[in-house]
Design an enzyme around this catalytic site. Structure first.
Site, PDB file in Angstrom:
ATOM      1  N   HIS A  84       0.863  -1.185   0.000  1.00  0.00           N
ATOM      2  CA  HIS A  84       0.000   0.000   0.000  1.00  0.00           C
ATOM      3  C   HIS A  84       0.893   1.226   0.000  1.00  0.00           C
ATOM      4  O   HIS A  84       1.570   1.524   0.990  1.00  0.00           O
ATOM      5  CB  HIS A  84      -0.919   0.011   1.217  1.00  0.00           C
ATOM      6  CG  HIS A  84      -1.728   1.269   1.314  1.00  0.00           C
ATOM      7  ND1 HIS A  84      -2.614   1.647   0.331  1.00  0.00           N
ATOM      8  CD2 HIS A  84      -1.779   2.248   2.254  1.00  0.00           C
ATOM      9  CE1 HIS A  84      -3.177   2.799   0.662  1.00  0.00           C
ATOM     10  NE2 HIS A  84      -2.683   3.184   1.826  1.00  0.00           N
ATOM     11  N   ASP A  95       1.074   5.080  -0.331  1.00  0.00           N
ATOM     12  CA  ASP A  95       0.381   6.368  -0.310  1.00  0.00           C
ATOM     13  C   ASP A  95       1.046   7.355  -1.267  1.00  0.00           C
ATOM     14  O   ASP A  95       2.261   7.540  -1.230  1.00  0.00           O
ATOM     15  CB  ASP A  95       0.406   6.952   1.101  1.00  0.00           C
ATOM     16  CG  ASP A  95      -0.466   6.172   2.064  1.00  0.00           C
ATOM     17  OD1 ASP A  95      -1.673   6.057   1.790  1.00  0.00           O
ATOM     18  OD2 ASP A  95       0.068   5.682   3.078  1.00  0.00           O
ATOM     19  N   ASP A 131      -7.693   1.678   2.153  1.00  0.00           N
ATOM     20  CA  ASP A 131      -7.315   2.601   3.218  1.00  0.00           C
ATOM     21  C   ASP A 131      -8.257   3.774   3.441  1.00  0.00           C
ATOM     22  O   ASP A 131      -8.260   4.346   4.527  1.00  0.00           O
ATOM     23  CB  ASP A 131      -5.897   3.133   2.948  1.00  0.00           C
ATOM     24  CG  ASP A 131      -5.249   3.737   4.197  1.00  0.00           C
ATOM     25  OD1 ASP A 131      -5.635   3.340   5.317  1.00  0.00           O
ATOM     26  OD2 ASP A 131      -4.369   4.594   4.056  1.00  0.00           O
ATOM     27  N   HIS A 179      -6.181   9.757  -0.818  1.00  0.00           N
ATOM     28  CA  HIS A 179      -6.925   9.771   0.447  1.00  0.00           C
ATOM     29  C   HIS A 179      -6.159  10.388   1.615  1.00  0.00           C
ATOM     30  O   HIS A 179      -6.707  10.465   2.730  1.00  0.00           O
ATOM     31  CB  HIS A 179      -7.400   8.347   0.806  1.00  0.00           C
ATOM     32  CG  HIS A 179      -6.293   7.345   0.934  1.00  0.00           C
ATOM     33  ND1 HIS A 179      -5.888   6.575  -0.126  1.00  0.00           N
ATOM     34  CD2 HIS A 179      -5.526   6.980   1.979  1.00  0.00           C
ATOM     35  CE1 HIS A 179      -4.911   5.772   0.260  1.00  0.00           C
ATOM     36  NE2 HIS A 179      -4.670   6.000   1.538  1.00  0.00           N
TER      37      HIS A 179
END
Length: 989
Positions: free
Chosen positions: A56, A58, A180, A430
């Site tokens: 994951h 970001d 997420d 996000h």
């Protein structure tokens, strides 16, 4: 429709029976076994455990996008995406059974461009064999609460287009993956369905909702994500992952993990295979008890993991081997490398029925006092800048098309829209527009948007020069909201070009900072326009500091044509009348021909609002308050308020002032009541002559913290409307959802936070209503709000907090800047309209679109050349009120991408909730439409080739999809809430 197969490799565009045909992606290798064909076999008589190796990554959070990619600033967080992709590819080549999924195209695109051609061929082979699979595939994994649907569609289109053009059909994701984001919007599910995804997986949902779903085995469901689109157009199979997006406890084998590796040499005393297998089987059995089938999924990875992929894969290989070896002992568990799409395919093959969901997954709480509703408002200045940037990007895209090639290379140099597209795409992440990043990362997002707009300004100037015939320098004034524009402040004569990005004419108020006392304003036909000079308010002088020196503002209304511009000339009168004077008493009322607003003479506050056309009047009081933010020292919980979490210390907010000091200005063009509530809160209640909406321009900050209290600042509208606990908010700026205080449609709520637990995202509008009256509030950015008391609507405007909320950002939300070292000052607008409920949408839908896509003003000093074209429209005729031109952007040299949207829900309007037909050949004035092909929403599949899994909901017959035939290739019909996407072959007229 004669759309070509995705397999074809024709490069040129050509016409075939009036239909545009061309490839969307490269030819797939004949050896391809990607997608569902690449899945490892499962065993029907066993529990199949699908291990999904993933990372994951970001697109900015604790570090900037660049820092994350390169692995810089590891003192903040050890993370380097380029090394993850290097390592994963190397490890995938060592064992053909291994699988890996990748999500964030923003990172992959950058890594891909740095690879040699031989490495690119190697990666293509991995993709064609399904060993490396893309999921989601947008430029980023967008936030779902604070993003506007138009920006989400853009960033998804951008990422998916790159994958399509690079890898062909094998690069197309089958699954949406939002592991997420902090709550999930219904409109996102609707968009994903229309983009052709077969399923959607996420990790976070309310702890009470999860507990109920585990009990009833409803963690996998069918989400019916629209009440207007005919099922299954917006139906999306949705799965809730068992561990968020982390591996099961004890099975993390990254360099950032502390779990023991599998030690499988029986001659060594620390041999642990038996223990590992035993623990894994227990976890698998426990997980299978709360899911519906003999298939379960385990995410094997987490934040920025797989930088040394050998650690993970070496242990996963062993885990699969040793657990499956137990099958010889009668253990009915089968472990395999898998992907979300392979897991989804097995669920589809079960042919079961699934629980049906019609609402959304807001608000999200991970414990009784931990509601993730603060980020609906966090970093309100960045949220507004992102919204303005979206408007600027749409205009940049449109003018690139309307202006033709000269827009990219013209008299003002080389311009481009790509830089702005990438900046806006990154901003949808996000931890970007959500406001949940570190301060230096928020600054980087803003810097990228500013840089993108600079590139677009060149393009816009070139385009307008080509369309108008004038190469005079164009000035952009980006600080008009605080009355700063050096050209208008100092010029005796200038012109204003007003570009309207909407596909219908717009009347819009313009306020320009000036130092003269009287001006003549003329429209494109030379006709004089009513104007008024009013003094700049003390609040504006305070907030702009030393950035501008205008003492007055010139106010007038402009009327701009659809998808086009008009020009106004402004000249200083040397001996004109003085500016309007301010009166230091509160007027009893201000009114125009549509609205009347009354004020309480004792308090200076609003007291009523009337619609003079419909003869409606409601009591309306509005004031400002703040909630004392929890510092984590409470009896019930140690949870403080922070960037993510909203946790007031009390359910009763503190009123900033029970009275407002006022001054008023009343002119034929505009009426204003300027209110001061404290040194850090002020407002202008404003009514323009031709407006059906009341404007509340609020200014909040610096929020004081001398008392060592963090503050959550709200405005609250208290009315006589009988709401019975119901109120309504939009979903990503599109469909409206009904809310009810202290209630969830899906489960019996045990409310533990009466304020934060009743807050919802408001992206562009919210309203309260009863049988007679509806009060709609249109916002100029995403904000959080709720209706805590009947007849009341509150909206959070600003947050300044002194503690971190322990969700990873490790920084209090305490914004300052060089201009505002004592705390950030934020200014914004709320627009209020009062209507009958049956016709309210006819007013607030277009009003919200005007705020999202407001006109662009550019300025030219002195006299324009006499041959300048002063007015232009890119449309042959305005589109009908129900139709919104969502996208007009250059796709390649000879084609443009067009999206038309029906912007009303099926139940909203007697007039506008009807199908509308548009003729594509009769749309544009500068373009000849020579061919057309229809695509899915994300423009990465032909519409007629988009095949999705069908799913059956429980206790309901599956409706058949309504189909219709267009009268011709050129005429397209839009039904309520339908978006249709086309690629047009065009020629310039």
């Amino acid at each position: 429709m004669a759309a070509m197969s995705l397999q074809l490799t024709v490069v040129s565009l050509f016409l075939l029976g009036g239909v545009l045909t061309f490839p969307l992606g490269q030819e797939a290798e004949h050896t391809s076994t990607c997608g569902y064909e690449s899945c490892h076999p499962t065993k029907p008589d066993m529990l199949n455990v699908h291990l999904v190796p993933h990372t994951h990554d970001d697109v900015g959070w604790l570090k900037t996008v660049d820092q994350y990619f390169y692995g810089d600033r590891n003192d903040i967080q050890h993370a380097g995406v380029q090394y993850i992709l290097d390592s994963v590819v190397d490890q995938l080549l060592k064992n053909p059974d291994r699988r890996f999924i990748y999500v964030e195209t923003a990172f992959f695109y950058r890594w891909w461009r740095q690879q040699s051609s031989s490495m690119q061929q190697t990666v293509k082979q991995l993709v064609n064999e399904g060993r490396l699979e893309f999921v989601n595939g947008g430029w980023c994994m967008s936030d779902e609460a604070t993003t506007h649907y138009s920006a989400v569609i853009d960033q998804m289109t951008m990422g998916l287009r790159f994958l399509n053009e690079t890898f062909g059909p094998c690069g197309r994701p089958r699954v949406a993956w939002h592991i997420d984001p902090f709550g999930h919007a219904r409109e996102h599910a609707s968009m994903f369905a229309q983009m052709g995804y077969d399923g959607f997986f996420f990790g976070r949902l309310d702890y009470q909702d999860r507990a109920r779903r585990m009990m009833y085995r409803e963690q996998e469901l069918l989400w019916r994500a629209s009440d207007s689109l005919t099922p299954p157009m917006a139906d999306l199979f949705t799965g809730i992952l068992p561990n968020g997006y982390n591996p099961p406890e004890g099975f993390c084998w990254d360099q950032s993990c502390d779990d023991a590796p599998i030690r499988d040499d029986p001659d060594l005393e620390d041999y642990n295979v038996d223990d590992v297998v035993k623990r894994f089987l227990a976890i698998a059995e426990g997980q299978s008890a709360v899911y519906k089938t003999n298939h379960i999924i385990m995410t094997m990875g987490s934040d920025f993991q797989y930088e040394n992929a050998n650690l993970w894969y070496k242990n996963l290989d062993k885990l699969i081997h040793y657990v499956n070896a137990q099958q010889a002992n009668g253990i009915k568990v089968n472990v395999l490398y898998s992907t979300p799409s392979c897991y989804l395919q097995e669920l589809h093959r079960t042919n079961l029925t699934w629980a049906l969901k019609n609402d959304d997954f807001f608000p999200y709480a991970d414990d009784a006092h931990d509601f993730w509703t603060g980020y609906f408002t966090s970093r309100p200045a960045l949220k507004r800048y992102e919204r303005i940037s979206n408007s600027n990007l749409q205009m940049c895209n449109q003018l690139e098309v309307l202006g033709g090639p000269v827009s990219r290379r013209g008299p003002f140099g080389v311009g481009d829209s790509k830089t702005m597209k990438e900046a806006m795409a990154v901003a949808q992440h996000h931890d970007a527009v959500s406001g949940t990043e570190k301060q230096h990362v928020a600054n980087d997002y803003a810097r990228r948007l500013a840089n993108g707009w600079q590139h677009c300004q060149v393009l816009v100037s070139n385009s307008l020069a080509g369309l108008s015939g004038s190469t005079a320098e164009r000035i952009y004034c980006d600080n008009l909201n605080i009355s700063v524009c050096p050209l208008t402040e100092s010029s005796k004569k200038f012109s204003v070009n007003v570009y309207n990005p909407l596909a219908r004419p717009v009347t819009w108020p313009v306020r320009l900072p000036v130092n003269g006392t009287a001006y003549v304003v003329s429209d494109a036909n030379g006709k004089s326009v009513d104007s008024q000079v009013v003094p700049v308010s003390p609040a504006t002088r305070e907030v702009r500091r030393s950035r501008g020196f205008a003492v007055n503002e010139l106010v007038f209304q402009v009327q701009a044509p659809p998808l086009g511009y008009t020009t106004y000339s402004v000249s200083l009168l040397q001996n004109g009348p003085p500016p309007a004077s301010t009166q230091h008493h509160t007027p009893t009322a201000i009114k125009n021909k549509f609205l009347q607003v009354t004020f309480d003479p004792d308090t200076g506050l609003l007291s009523s609002l009337s619609n003079l056309e419909t003869k409606q009047t409601i009591k309306l009081t509005q004031n400002f308050y703040w909630y004392n933010a929890s510092d984590g020292n409470n009896v019930e919980s140690i949870q403080p308020s922070g960037a993510y979490i909203f946790r007031p210390n009390s359910s009763t907010p503190f009123v900033i002032s029970k009275t407002a000091k006022t001054e008023s200005i009343q002119t034929p063009a505009v009426q204003e009541v300027r209110q001061w509530f404290s040194p850090w809160v002020s407002q202008v209640v404003r009514l323009y002559a031709d407006s059906r909406a009341l404007e509340l321009e609020w200014t909040v900050g610096p929020v004081p913290i001398d008392d060592d209290l963090g503050k959550e600042v709200i405005t609250r509208l208290d009315t006589s409307i009988q709401t019975a606990q119901y109120f309504y908010t939009d979903s990503n700026g599109r469909e409206v959802l009904q809310r009810k205080t202290d209630f969830r449609p899906t489960w019996n709520l045990k409310q533990s936070e009466p304020i934060a637990g009743n807050y919802y995202p408001i992206n562009s509008r919210a309203f309260i209503k009863d049988d007679d009256d509806q009060l709609t509030v249109v916002t100029d950015r995403s904000q959080g709000g709720g209706s805590i008391n009947n007849g009341s609507l509150e909206i959070m405007l600003h947050r300044r907090l002194l503690y971190d909320d322990v969700r990873g950002v490790a920084e209090p939300l305490n914004e300052t800047s060089g201009i505002f070292p004592k705390g950030l000052v934020v200014r914004g607008r709320l627009l209020l309209s009062l209507d009958r409920p049956a016709s309210a949408a006819d007013a607030h839908r277009p009003l919200a679109q005007e705020v999202v896509l407001q006109p662009l003003l550019t300025f030219t000093g002195g006299d324009l050349h006499p041959n300048t074209r002063l007015e232009f429209s890119g449309l042959q005729a305005a589109l009908p009120p129900a139709v919104h031109l969502l996208t007009l952007s250059q796709w390649d040299k000879d084609s443009v991408l067009l999206r038309l949207e029906h912007q009303f829900q099926s139940w909203e309007s007697k007039v506008n909730s009807q199908p509308v037909t548009v003729n594509l050949q009769k749309l544009f004035t500068t373009l000849d439409v020579l061919g057309v092909s229809e695509l899915n929403l994300s423009a990465n599949q032909w519409k007629d080739e988009m095949k999705r899994f069908s799913w059956t909901p429980e206790s309901e017959e599956q409706p058949l999809l309504k189909t219709f035939e267009d009268p011709s290739t050129w005429e397209v019909t839009l039904r309520p809430m339908e978006i249709r996407t086309f690629l047009l072959k065009v020629g310039l007229r």
